[in-house]
Write a protein that holds these residues in place. Structure first.
Motif, PDB file in Angstrom:
ATOM      1  N   THR A 131      18.123   0.154  -6.045  1.00  0.00           N
ATOM      2  CA  THR A 131      19.009   1.174  -6.605  1.00  0.00           C
ATOM      3  C   THR A 131      18.431   2.570  -6.418  1.00  0.00           C
ATOM      4  O   THR A 131      19.137   3.557  -6.615  1.00  0.00           O
ATOM      5  CB  THR A 131      19.239   0.927  -8.111  1.00  0.00           C
ATOM      6  OG1 THR A 131      17.968   0.920  -8.782  1.00  0.00           O
ATOM      7  CG2 THR A 131      19.913  -0.414  -8.336  1.00  0.00           C
ATOM      8  N   ALA A 132      17.157   2.651  -6.046  1.00  0.00           N
ATOM      9  CA  ALA A 132      16.514   3.948  -5.860  1.00  0.00           C
ATOM     10  C   ALA A 132      15.278   3.791  -4.989  1.00  0.00           C
ATOM     11  O   ALA A 132      14.700   2.707  -4.889  1.00  0.00           O
ATOM     12  CB  ALA A 132      16.126   4.566  -7.208  1.00  0.00           C
ATOM     13  N   ILE A 133      14.888   4.916  -4.359  1.00  0.00           N
ATOM     14  CA  ILE A 133      13.672   4.964  -3.552  1.00  0.00           C
ATOM     15  C   ILE A 133      12.710   5.970  -4.174  1.00  0.00           C
ATOM     16  O   ILE A 133      13.109   7.083  -4.532  1.00  0.00           O
ATOM     17  CB  ILE A 133      13.978   5.388  -2.098  1.00  0.00           C
ATOM     18  CG1 ILE A 133      14.830   4.338  -1.399  1.00  0.00           C
ATOM     19  CG2 ILE A 133      12.681   5.629  -1.318  1.00  0.00           C
ATOM     20  CD1 ILE A 133      15.384   4.795  -0.058  1.00  0.00           C
ATOM     21  N   ALA A 134      11.457   5.568  -4.324  1.00  0.00           N
ATOM     22  CA  ALA A 134      10.386   6.513  -4.684  1.00  0.00           C
ATOM     23  C   ALA A 134       9.626   6.786  -3.398  1.00  0.00           C
ATOM     24  O   ALA A 134       9.010   5.876  -2.831  1.00  0.00           O
ATOM     25  CB  ALA A 134       9.475   5.900  -5.740  1.00  0.00           C
ATOM     26  N   LEU A 135       9.711   8.008  -2.904  1.00  0.00           N
ATOM     27  CA  LEU A 135       9.127   8.368  -1.609  1.00  0.00           C
ATOM     28  C   LEU A 135       7.777   9.029  -1.827  1.00  0.00           C
ATOM     29  O   LEU A 135       7.698  10.160  -2.322  1.00  0.00           O
ATOM     30  CB  LEU A 135      10.075   9.302  -0.852  1.00  0.00           C
ATOM     31  CG  LEU A 135       9.732   9.594   0.608  1.00  0.00           C
ATOM     32  CD1 LEU A 135       9.769   8.319   1.447  1.00  0.00           C
ATOM     33  CD2 LEU A 135      10.695  10.631   1.178  1.00  0.00           C
ATOM     34  N   ASN A 136       6.720   8.337  -1.447  1.00  0.00           N
ATOM     35  CA  ASN A 136       5.360   8.777  -1.745  1.00  0.00           C
ATOM     36  C   ASN A 136       4.688   9.472  -0.558  1.00  0.00           C
ATOM     37  O   ASN A 136       5.059   9.270   0.595  1.00  0.00           O
ATOM     38  CB  ASN A 136       4.500   7.565  -2.118  1.00  0.00           C
ATOM     39  CG  ASN A 136       4.247   7.485  -3.607  1.00  0.00           C
ATOM     40  OD1 ASN A 136       4.315   8.484  -4.314  1.00  0.00           O
ATOM     41  ND2 ASN A 136       3.941   6.298  -4.090  1.00  0.00           N
ATOM     42  N   ILE A 194      13.571  -0.214  -8.075  1.00  0.00           N
ATOM     43  CA  ILE A 194      13.016   0.947  -7.380  1.00  0.00           C
ATOM     44  C   ILE A 194      12.102   0.474  -6.257  1.00  0.00           C
ATOM     45  O   ILE A 194      11.144  -0.262  -6.497  1.00  0.00           O
ATOM     46  CB  ILE A 194      12.227   1.843  -8.360  1.00  0.00           C
ATOM     47  CG1 ILE A 194      13.134   2.291  -9.512  1.00  0.00           C
ATOM     48  CG2 ILE A 194      11.628   3.045  -7.634  1.00  0.00           C
ATOM     49  CD1 ILE A 194      12.388   2.885 -10.688  1.00  0.00           C
ATOM     50  N   GLY A 195      12.391   0.898  -5.049  1.00  0.00           N
ATOM     51  CA  GLY A 195      11.562   0.557  -3.907  1.00  0.00           C
ATOM     52  C   GLY A 195      10.658   1.714  -3.539  1.00  0.00           C
ATOM     53  O   GLY A 195      11.138   2.827  -3.314  1.00  0.00           O
ATOM     54  N   VAL A 196       9.368   1.468  -3.501  1.00  0.00           N
ATOM     55  CA  VAL A 196       8.409   2.525  -3.180  1.00  0.00           C
ATOM     56  C   VAL A 196       8.147   2.505  -1.669  1.00  0.00           C
ATOM     57  O   VAL A 196       7.837   1.472  -1.089  1.00  0.00           O
ATOM     58  CB  VAL A 196       7.088   2.341  -3.949  1.00  0.00           C
ATOM     59  CG1 VAL A 196       6.166   3.531  -3.689  1.00  0.00           C
ATOM     60  CG2 VAL A 196       7.359   2.202  -5.446  1.00  0.00           C
ATOM     61  N   MET A 197       8.313   3.678  -1.068  1.00  0.00           N
ATOM     62  CA  MET A 197       8.046   3.851   0.355  1.00  0.00           C
ATOM     63  C   MET A 197       7.137   5.054   0.536  1.00  0.00           C
ATOM     64  O   MET A 197       7.195   6.006  -0.237  1.00  0.00           O
ATOM     65  CB  MET A 197       9.349   4.090   1.132  1.00  0.00           C
ATOM     66  CG  MET A 197      10.416   3.051   0.951  1.00  0.00           C
ATOM     67  SD  MET A 197      11.903   3.451   1.925  1.00  0.00           S
ATOM     68  CE  MET A 197      13.050   2.208   1.319  1.00  0.00           C
ATOM     69  N   ASP A 212       0.819  -1.217   0.000  1.00  0.00           N
ATOM     70  CA  ASP A 212       0.000   0.000   0.000  1.00  0.00           C
ATOM     71  C   ASP A 212       0.854   1.269   0.000  1.00  0.00           C
ATOM     72  O   ASP A 212       0.432   2.317   0.503  1.00  0.00           O
ATOM     73  CB  ASP A 212      -0.946   0.033   1.216  1.00  0.00           C
ATOM     74  CG  ASP A 212      -1.761  -1.236   1.353  1.00  0.00           C
ATOM     75  OD1 ASP A 212      -2.334  -1.662   0.337  1.00  0.00           O
ATOM     76  OD2 ASP A 212      -1.807  -1.804   2.459  1.00  0.00           O
ATOM     77  N   GLU A 213       2.050   1.197  -0.604  1.00  0.00           N
ATOM     78  CA  GLU A 213       2.957   2.348  -0.595  1.00  0.00           C
ATOM     79  C   GLU A 213       2.662   3.358  -1.701  1.00  0.00           C
ATOM     80  O   GLU A 213       3.318   4.404  -1.783  1.00  0.00           O
ATOM     81  CB  GLU A 213       4.416   1.887  -0.738  1.00  0.00           C
ATOM     82  CG  GLU A 213       4.895   0.930   0.322  1.00  0.00           C
ATOM     83  CD  GLU A 213       4.730  -0.530  -0.098  1.00  0.00           C
ATOM     84  OE1 GLU A 213       5.277  -1.405   0.575  1.00  0.00           O
ATOM     85  OE2 GLU A 213       4.038  -0.771  -1.116  1.00  0.00           O
ATOM     86  N   GLY A 214       1.710   3.043  -2.564  1.00  0.00           N
ATOM     87  CA  GLY A 214       1.439   3.924  -3.701  1.00  0.00           C
ATOM     88  C   GLY A 214       2.236   3.518  -4.926  1.00  0.00           C
ATOM     89  O   GLY A 214       2.591   4.354  -5.754  1.00  0.00           O
ATOM     90  N   LYS A 215       2.503   2.214  -5.049  1.00  0.00           N
ATOM     91  CA  LYS A 215       3.269   1.713  -6.194  1.00  0.00           C
ATOM     92  C   LYS A 215       2.587   2.023  -7.510  1.00  0.00           C
ATOM     93  O   LYS A 215       3.244   2.277  -8.517  1.00  0.00           O
ATOM     94  CB  LYS A 215       3.458   0.197  -6.075  1.00  0.00           C
ATOM     95  CG  LYS A 215       4.268  -0.249  -4.883  1.00  0.00           C
ATOM     96  CD  LYS A 215       4.401  -1.754  -4.819  1.00  0.00           C
ATOM     97  CE  LYS A 215       3.108  -2.468  -4.500  1.00  0.00           C
ATOM     98  NZ  LYS A 215       2.564  -2.160  -3.164  1.00  0.00           N
ATOM     99  N   ALA A 216       1.256   1.991  -7.499  1.00  0.00           N
ATOM    100  CA  ALA A 216       0.505   2.125  -8.759  1.00  0.00           C
ATOM    101  C   ALA A 216       0.823   3.435  -9.463  1.00  0.00           C
ATOM    102  O   ALA A 216       0.949   3.468 -10.689  1.00  0.00           O
ATOM    103  CB  ALA A 216      -0.990   2.026  -8.488  1.00  0.00           C
ATOM    104  N   LYS A 217       0.951   4.513  -8.694  1.00  0.00           N
ATOM    105  CA  LYS A 217       1.244   5.806  -9.320  1.00  0.00           C
ATOM    106  C   LYS A 217       2.633   5.802  -9.953  1.00  0.00           C
ATOM    107  O   LYS A 217       2.818   6.286 -11.084  1.00  0.00           O
ATOM    108  CB  LYS A 217       1.150   6.936  -8.292  1.00  0.00           C
ATOM    109  CG  LYS A 217       1.307   8.321  -8.920  1.00  0.00           C
ATOM    110  CD  LYS A 217       1.296   9.434  -7.899  1.00  0.00           C
ATOM    111  CE  LYS A 217       2.571   9.450  -7.094  1.00  0.00           C
ATOM    112  NZ  LYS A 217       2.720  10.674  -6.294  1.00  0.00           N
ATOM    113  N   ILE A 218       3.606   5.239  -9.242  1.00  0.00           N
ATOM    114  CA  ILE A 218       4.970   5.173  -9.770  1.00  0.00           C
ATOM    115  C   ILE A 218       4.999   4.290 -11.019  1.00  0.00           C
ATOM    116  O   ILE A 218       5.617   4.624 -12.036  1.00  0.00           O
ATOM    117  CB  ILE A 218       5.938   4.629  -8.703  1.00  0.00           C
ATOM    118  CG1 ILE A 218       5.853   5.459  -7.414  1.00  0.00           C
ATOM    119  CG2 ILE A 218       7.362   4.603  -9.240  1.00  0.00           C
ATOM    120  CD1 ILE A 218       6.131   6.933  -7.583  1.00  0.00           C
TER     121      ILE A 218
END
Length: 433
Positions: free
Chosen positions: A335-340, A273-276, A23-29
């Protein structure tokens, strides 16, 4: 003659995974990255997961179909590691068609396992049987379906193409499941094999145009230099091996699960890419060190609309946990973080980050392997200055210093660069750094 391929001949693919409890908001990324992708692949889980995408004021909720389907021309793959509820995926297909979205590029792997009615029944019965020790599943039949897969008694999508084999498997399974349901769980719920066969053969007939060997499609796309994106479902701490067992899902939401669930080699993946979220949520039971039971927790839940896409259940909310972040970075090679959703924290005077755990007199910086150890952990917090509304900001340079310090501290603690920041649900509210 077969052409010999070397590592440099491949166009490395991207993986997007959930780096918390889902539920981190992966869908938007995923939706944003899908714009450049030629192929988008779902490789694990079932319709117990949900992705919500907001496009031009329109909201789309996905459970099995990759959200890349919103882009015309993009091939969308439901891989061999997914368990497919035929009725569920057909409902999604019908929803998309009714809203003018083409599904001609949807592909479903022949090896994917089928969620059957008795799987859903057993899911619910087992949860009830566990009583206060229930796991908190979505009761979608995912776990029992994966159990049959591991037991080698499962029914695969490709069986729809061989009616007599499909019928034989259904009859055999129904006989066994009815015995388990009645004699082990003492339930009156029984299934009629012939009724299931009739219903599911109709589903199979409708799904036939989408069925193929998707592993070959993915391989050829990577070999041809096309952009391939793997979209994760659930999250790192729900991994069947590495998560907070037994409060986990039945598959592997980490990067490594992509290889098995999509049928590709690890050398074909380059970017992970890890979504947080700027905070942490989880659904269901199990220990949650940074969980909030005060006004801040309630505020985060309401402002962040933290209610399950699949079940509507309110999510438990807590401060950002860098111990979890570090764990996700190392177990998935992020390799990267997408911070939502850092906009959700706006107007909170003091923001907290969990930098470590305290267990008795011991300071722990690595996520515990055993649930009993995690239960005894208390968060060690670092406090940072809060900020006002940032939902209107579209450039990193325009962020208040407090936001920049928050992002920088998360990078330092987790050990990976934040490359994207979300300040709202829409595509345009994602800022590249």
């Amino acid at each position: 003659m077969i052409e010999v391929m070397e590592r440099g001949d491949f166009m490395p693919a991207k993986v997007v995974i959930g780096a918390q409890w889902g539920d981190e908001g992966k869908a938007k990324i995923i939706d944003i990255l899908s714009e450049e992708a030629n192929v988008v692949v779902r490789s694990q889980g079932g319709n117990n997961a949900g992705h919500t995408v907001s496009v031009n004021g329109e909201v789309y909720k996905f459970h099995l179909v990759p959200s890349g389907i919103l882009y015309p021309g993009t091939i969308c793959v439901v891989g061999n590691g997914v368990v497919v509820d035929p009725k569920g995926i057909l409902e999604e297909i019908d929803m998309l068609v009714s809203r003018g979205i083409s599904v001609s590029n949807l592909k479903i792997d022949l090896r994917a396992h089928v969620v059957m009615p008795y799987h859903k029944a057993l899911d619910g019965i087992k949860e009830k049987y566990r009583g206060k020790k229930d796991i908190g599943t979505t009761k979608k039949g995912i776990g029992p379906c994966y159990m049959d897969k591991a037991e080698r008694s499962g029914i695969r999508i490709g069986d729809f193409l061989y009616p007599e084999i499909f019928k034989e498997k259904v009859r055999e399974n129904v006989k066994i499941k009815n015995a388990i349901i009645s004699k082990v769980y003492e339930s009156d719920e029984v299934f009629n094999a012939e009724e299931i066969i009739k219903e599911y053969m109709e589903y199979g007939e409708r799904l036939k145009p989408f069925l193929t060997d998707t592993t070959a499609i993915i391989y050829e796309a990577i070999k041809e230099g096309k952009e391939v994106l793997f979209e994760g479902a659930q999250g790192t701490l729900l991994d069947i091996d590495l998560g907070t067992y037994p409060y986990v899902t039945s598959s592997h939401p980490i990067t490594g699960g992509v290889c098995v669930g999509a049928g590709i080699g690890p050398t074909m993946i380059d970017e992970c890419i890890g979504v947080m979220k700027g905070y942490v949520t989880r659904v269901g039971k199990g220990p949650f060190p940074t969980e909030l039971f005060d006004e801040d927790g309630d505020r985060i839940r309401e402002v962040g609309k933290e209610y399950g896409t699949t079940t509507g259940r309110p999510r438990r909310c807590g401060w950002f946990d860098a111990v979890i972040g570090r764990f996700a970075v190392r177990t998935s090679g992020l390799t990267a973080i997408a911070l939502n959703k850092i906009d959700v924290l706006s107007n909170i005077p003091v923001i907290k980050i969990c930098t470590a755990y305290k267990k008795g007199n011991e300071i722990i910086k690595e996520f515990p392997a055993h649930l009993e150890d995690l239960k005894q952990c208390e968060p060690v917090y670092e406090e940072l200055e809060g900020w006002g509304d940032i939902s209107h900001i579209r450039r990193y340079e325009d962020f208040p210093e407090a936001v920049k310090k928050y992002i920088k501290r998360i990078e330092e603690l987790c050990g990976a660069k934040v490359t994207m920041v979300g300040v709202g649900p829409s595509r345009e509210q994602n800022i590249n750094i």
